[in-house]
Enzyme design. Structure first.
Site, mmCIF file in Angstrom:
data_model
loop_
_atom_site.group_PDB
_atom_site.id
_atom_site.type_symbol
_atom_site.label_atom_id
_atom_site.label_comp_id
_atom_site.label_asym_id
_atom_site.label_seq_id
_atom_site.Cartn_x
_atom_site.Cartn_y
_atom_site.Cartn_z
ATOM 1 N N GLY A 8 14.116 -0.730 -9.201
ATOM 2 C CA GLY A 8 12.761 -0.550 -8.667
ATOM 3 C C GLY A 8 12.693 0.641 -7.729
ATOM 4 N N GLY A 11 9.027 2.623 -6.505
ATOM 5 C CA GLY A 11 7.957 1.998 -5.730
ATOM 6 C C GLY A 11 7.873 2.539 -4.310
ATOM 7 C CD GLN A 12 5.020 0.725 0.942
ATOM 8 O OE1 GLN A 12 5.194 -0.460 0.684
ATOM 9 N NE2 GLN A 12 4.405 1.121 2.037
ATOM 10 C CE1 TYR A 142 6.354 -9.948 -2.169
ATOM 11 C CE2 TYR A 142 5.650 -10.789 -0.042
ATOM 12 C CZ TYR A 142 6.308 -9.842 -0.791
ATOM 13 O OH TYR A 142 6.927 -8.788 -0.157
ATOM 14 C CB ILE A 172 6.750 -1.009 4.655
ATOM 15 C CG1 ILE A 172 7.801 -2.068 4.968
ATOM 16 C CG2 ILE A 172 7.330 0.387 4.790
ATOM 17 C CD1 ILE A 172 8.980 -2.051 4.046
#
Ligand code: SER
Length: 316
Positions: A8, A11-12, A142, A172
């Site tokens: 991943g 992503g951010q 989540y 974040i």
């Protein structure tokens, strides 16, 4: 020197963590796993990459074996608000990729970092200065995947000695890659609107406090916990980390110091409000400070200056 696979990595968090890890461990020692676009600028030119659907254990296995990996940063996740809309997807991405990373790590003796979150807490958790070890009854899919992730990671450590470590990230705030589908995303988007001279519509009410963290501190947390002296760790999965807690009015007023004409209005998203109301206002991170010397560098005003500086110099 570590050989790192980032699952991943586009992503951010991954898009910035990959840059920092490559600075520390060398470009060729950090393999960026990608799944689908969009990809960060020059993604394929900047260092080794590998296509990975982390929900398929064979793909994780082959990447770890082919690149001789000894550390996995497992960042695959669907954030809180999106996962509430597609709970099965949230569960599958969160849990299957973690199980796969843990199983492969067990086979190849790898360390594994998997972020947990403030979302691992729920409404029965003490809201202020939330202790490290306390009630965790999240009410989102989540959060449920995050609690399961913490438990599974500890299980793999205790049962098979897999070197699993983790931190509970707050929201974040970053300026390279936008987050997507999170409850804390408003605290990133507000800066983009302010810098573009646009009005901002906030999806959570005034008075909704959540922990937040600037990306440079989040990257330090992810790297330092994996470098920490194992003999000092009483906890592993997962450490509370904190640097600032604010509500929409506080961040709005901080940004207004730089853009006095900036306007924020509210249009509350009931889903995001419900999620935010179930999370703590602020975490007590003293265990992280004591066990591996966690120390954040940014507070709200220092972060605001830097965010505005970076975004206003860039065409957004
Ligand atoms: N930023 C995440 C979210 O809002 C929380 O960890 O879903």
């Amino acid at each position: 020197m570590k050989r790192i696979l980032i699952v991943g990595s586009t992503g951010q968090i991954g898009s910035e963590l990959s840059v920092r890890l490559r600075e520390i461990y060398g470009t060729d020692n950090v393999i960026c796993g990608y799944f689908k676009p969009p990809y960060p600028e020059n993604f394929f030119e900047l260092g080794p990459t590998v296509e990975i659907d982390a929900t398929d254990v064979k793909q994780v296995y082959h990447a770890v074996r082919e690149y001789n990996v000894d550390t996995i940063y497992n960042l695959a996740a669907i954030l809180s608000a999106t996962a509430e809309k597609c709970p099965k997807l949230g569960w599958d991405v969160g849990m299957q990729s973690l199980m796969n990373c843990l199983d492969v790590a067990k086979e190849f003796n790898c360390g594994v970092f998997t972020p947990s979150s403030i979302g691992a807490f729920g409404p029965e958790t003490p809201k202020d200065k939330t202790p490290q070890d306390t009630i965790q009854r999240p009410k989102t899919i989540y959060g449920i995947t995050k609690v399961m992730g913490e438990l599974l990671s500890d299980y793999y450590f205790e049962r098979w000695g897999v070197d699993t470590r983790s931190v509970r990230f707050p929201g974040i705030i970053s300026n390279m890659t936008l987050p997507g589908g999170g409850t804390t995303d408003y605290a990133v988007e507000i800066f983009y609107n302010a810098v573009k001279g646009e009005k901002f519509t906030c999806p959570v009410k005034a008075g909704t406090f959540m922990d937040m963290m600037y990306m440079p501190d989040a990257l330090n947390a992810a790297i330092e916990i994996m470098e920490a002296d194992a003999s000092r760790l009483k906890h592993r999965n997962s450490f509370n980390v904190a640097s600032m807690s604010f509500d929409p009015e506080m961040i709005y007023n901080e940004i207004k110091k730089h853009y006095p004409n900036f306007v924020m209005e509210y249009n509350v998203d009931p889903l995001k409000q419900r999620i935010a109301d179930s999370w703590p206002n602020s975490l007590d991170d003293s265990c992280a400070r004591n066990e591996w010397d966690w120390q954040p560098k940014y507070d709200l005003s220092k972060m605001t200056v830097d965010m505005i500086d970076v975004l206003s110099k860039r065409k957004i």
